[in-house]
Scaffold this motif. Structure first.
Motif, short mmCIF file in Angstrom:
data_model
loop_
_atom_site.label_atom_id
_atom_site.label_comp_id
_atom_site.label_asym_id
_atom_site.label_seq_id
_atom_site.Cartn_x
_atom_site.Cartn_y
_atom_site.Cartn_z
N ASN A 61 0.82 -1.22 0.00
CA ASN A 61 0.00 0.00 0.00
C ASN A 61 0.85 1.27 0.00
OD1 ASN A 61 -2.56 -1.43 0.15
ND2 ASN A 61 -1.87 -1.99 2.20
N SER A 62 1.93 1.25 -0.75
CA SER A 62 2.86 2.38 -0.81
C SER A 62 2.45 3.37 -1.89
CB SER A 62 4.27 1.85 -1.12
OG SER A 62 5.12 2.90 -1.50
N ASP A 63 2.13 4.59 -1.46
CA ASP A 63 1.79 5.62 -2.44
C ASP A 63 3.00 5.95 -3.32
OD1 ASP A 63 3.26 7.00 -0.47
OD2 ASP A 63 1.88 8.70 -0.41
N TYR A 64 4.19 5.90 -2.76
CA TYR A 64 5.40 6.19 -3.52
C TYR A 64 5.61 5.16 -4.62
CZ TYR A 64 10.20 7.35 -4.69
OH TYR A 64 11.33 7.71 -5.38
N ALA A 72 11.61 3.92 -8.10
CA ALA A 72 11.84 2.77 -7.22
C ALA A 72 12.75 1.75 -7.90
CB ALA A 72 10.51 2.14 -6.82
N ILE A 73 12.52 1.52 -9.19
CA ILE A 73 13.37 0.60 -9.94
C ILE A 73 14.82 1.10 -9.92
CG2 ILE A 73 13.91 -0.30 -12.25
CD1 ILE A 73 10.81 -0.24 -12.75
N LYS A 74 14.99 2.38 -10.15
CA LYS A 74 16.33 2.98 -10.16
C LYS A 74 17.02 2.77 -8.81
CE LYS A 74 17.27 6.92 -12.25
NZ LYS A 74 17.33 8.37 -12.56
N MET A 75 16.27 2.96 -7.72
CA MET A 75 16.85 2.77 -6.38
C MET A 75 17.30 1.33 -6.15
SD MET A 75 14.44 4.79 -3.76
CE MET A 75 13.48 6.12 -4.39
N VAL A 76 16.47 0.39 -6.56
CA VAL A 76 16.78 -1.02 -6.35
C VAL A 76 17.92 -1.45 -7.27
CG1 VAL A 76 15.87 -3.37 -6.48
CG2 VAL A 76 14.45 -1.54 -5.55
N LYS A 77 17.91 -0.96 -8.48
CA LYS A 77 18.91 -1.35 -9.47
C LYS A 77 20.29 -0.78 -9.16
CE LYS A 77 19.28 -1.61 -14.53
NZ LYS A 77 18.60 -1.33 -15.80
N LEU A 94 19.78 4.27 3.65
CA LEU A 94 20.49 3.83 2.46
C LEU A 94 19.78 2.63 1.85
CD1 LEU A 94 23.04 3.84 0.62
CD2 LEU A 94 24.05 2.25 2.26
N MET A 95 19.57 2.70 0.55
CA MET A 95 19.05 1.56 -0.21
C MET A 95 20.21 1.04 -1.04
SD MET A 95 16.64 -0.44 -1.21
CE MET A 95 16.69 -1.67 -2.49
N PRO A 96 20.80 -0.09 -0.65
CA PRO A 96 21.92 -0.61 -1.44
C PRO A 96 21.44 -1.17 -2.77
CG PRO A 96 21.37 -2.13 0.33
CD PRO A 96 20.48 -0.94 0.50
N ALA A 97 22.32 -1.15 -3.76
CA ALA A 97 22.00 -1.78 -5.05
C ALA A 97 21.72 -3.26 -4.79
CB ALA A 97 23.15 -1.60 -6.02
N SER A 98 20.72 -3.78 -5.45
CA SER A 98 20.29 -5.15 -5.18
C SER A 98 21.24 -6.22 -5.72
CB SER A 98 18.91 -5.39 -5.79
OG SER A 98 18.99 -5.36 -7.21
N GLY A 99 21.94 -5.90 -6.79
CA GLY A 99 22.78 -6.91 -7.42
C GLY A 99 21.99 -7.89 -8.27
N LEU A 100 20.70 -7.61 -8.47
CA LEU A 100 19.86 -8.49 -9.28
C LEU A 100 20.04 -8.17 -10.76
CD1 LEU A 100 16.57 -8.33 -7.17
CD2 LEU A 100 18.22 -10.21 -7.25
N THR A 101 19.87 -9.17 -11.59
CA THR A 101 19.87 -8.95 -13.04
C THR A 101 18.58 -8.24 -13.43
OG1 THR A 101 18.73 -11.01 -13.60
CG2 THR A 101 21.16 -11.12 -13.39
N ASP A 102 18.54 -7.71 -14.63
CA ASP A 102 17.32 -7.05 -15.09
C ASP A 102 16.14 -8.01 -15.11
OD1 ASP A 102 18.67 -4.65 -15.29
OD2 ASP A 102 18.81 -4.68 -17.48
N LYS A 103 16.37 -9.25 -15.52
CA LYS A 103 15.28 -10.25 -15.53
C LYS A 103 14.79 -10.53 -14.11
CE LYS A 103 16.07 -12.78 -19.80
NZ LYS A 103 16.33 -14.08 -20.41
N GLU A 129 15.33 -2.38 -18.35
CA GLU A 129 16.56 -2.10 -19.10
C GLU A 129 16.71 -0.61 -19.41
OE1 GLU A 129 17.11 -6.36 -21.45
OE2 GLU A 129 16.00 -4.75 -22.43
N ALA A 130 15.60 0.08 -19.59
CA ALA A 130 15.64 1.50 -19.95
C ALA A 130 15.99 2.41 -18.77
CB ALA A 130 14.29 1.92 -20.54
N VAL A 131 15.89 1.91 -17.56
CA VAL A 131 16.18 2.73 -16.39
C VAL A 131 17.69 2.91 -16.26
CG1 VAL A 131 16.04 2.87 -13.87
CG2 VAL A 131 14.08 2.06 -15.19
N GLU A 132 18.10 4.16 -16.26
CA GLU A 132 19.53 4.49 -16.16
C GLU A 132 19.77 5.33 -14.92
OE1 GLU A 132 20.38 6.43 -19.86
OE2 GLU A 132 20.34 4.55 -20.98
N ARG A 133 21.03 5.41 -14.54
CA ARG A 133 21.40 6.20 -13.34
C ARG A 133 20.94 7.61 -13.42
NH1 ARG A 133 25.08 3.84 -9.76
NH2 ARG A 133 25.87 1.91 -10.59
#
Length: 133
Positions: A61-64, A72-77, A94-103, A129-133
């Protein structure tokens, strides 16, 4: 009669907007997303997506998340240390990079976007894939 039919064709009315309905997420992708969530996200955002108030924002239930999915994708990526406001509460952890692949990000985001009462749609591999820093 022909005049009537041809005169109706040139109407100034705009065509009705088509409703976009996303296809259901396959159960296997939801399970994969759930496994990734448990491994990478659950320690901070909790089993129910509730987070820890003032430390780790809720995903349920996150409005953000609903309004700023790409951010949010950028933060996780890539990770982030910028403050955000979720459901009226400021979070500055701090939200650390997840280290997950795009898939993997597709699977975990589709799980999060559609769990705990969330009905926030889906993301595609192309969107991730389109999300960049």
């Amino acid at each position: 009669m022909v005049f009537f039919l041809t005169s109706c064709v040139g109407s100034d009315k705009k065509p009705a907007k088509k409703e976009v309905v996303s296809a259901e997420i396959p159960a296997s992708e939801m399970e994969n997303g759930a496994q990734l969530y448990r491994a990478k996200c659950m320690n901070c955002h909790m089993k129910t997506g509730s987070g820890i108030e003032k430390f780790y924002p809720p995903l349920a239930n996150s409005d953000y998340l609903k309004k700023h999915t790409e951010d949010a994708i950028k933060m996780v990526k890539f990770g982030s240390n910028k403050p955000i406001k979720v459901n009226g509460i400021k979070y500055n952890s701090l939200m650390p990079a997840s280290g997950l692949t795009d898939k993997e990000l597709v699977a975990v985001f589709n799980y999060i976007l559609n769990s705990w009462g969330n009905n926030y749609g889906q993301v595609s591999l192309e969107q991730i894939e389109a999300v960049e820093r």
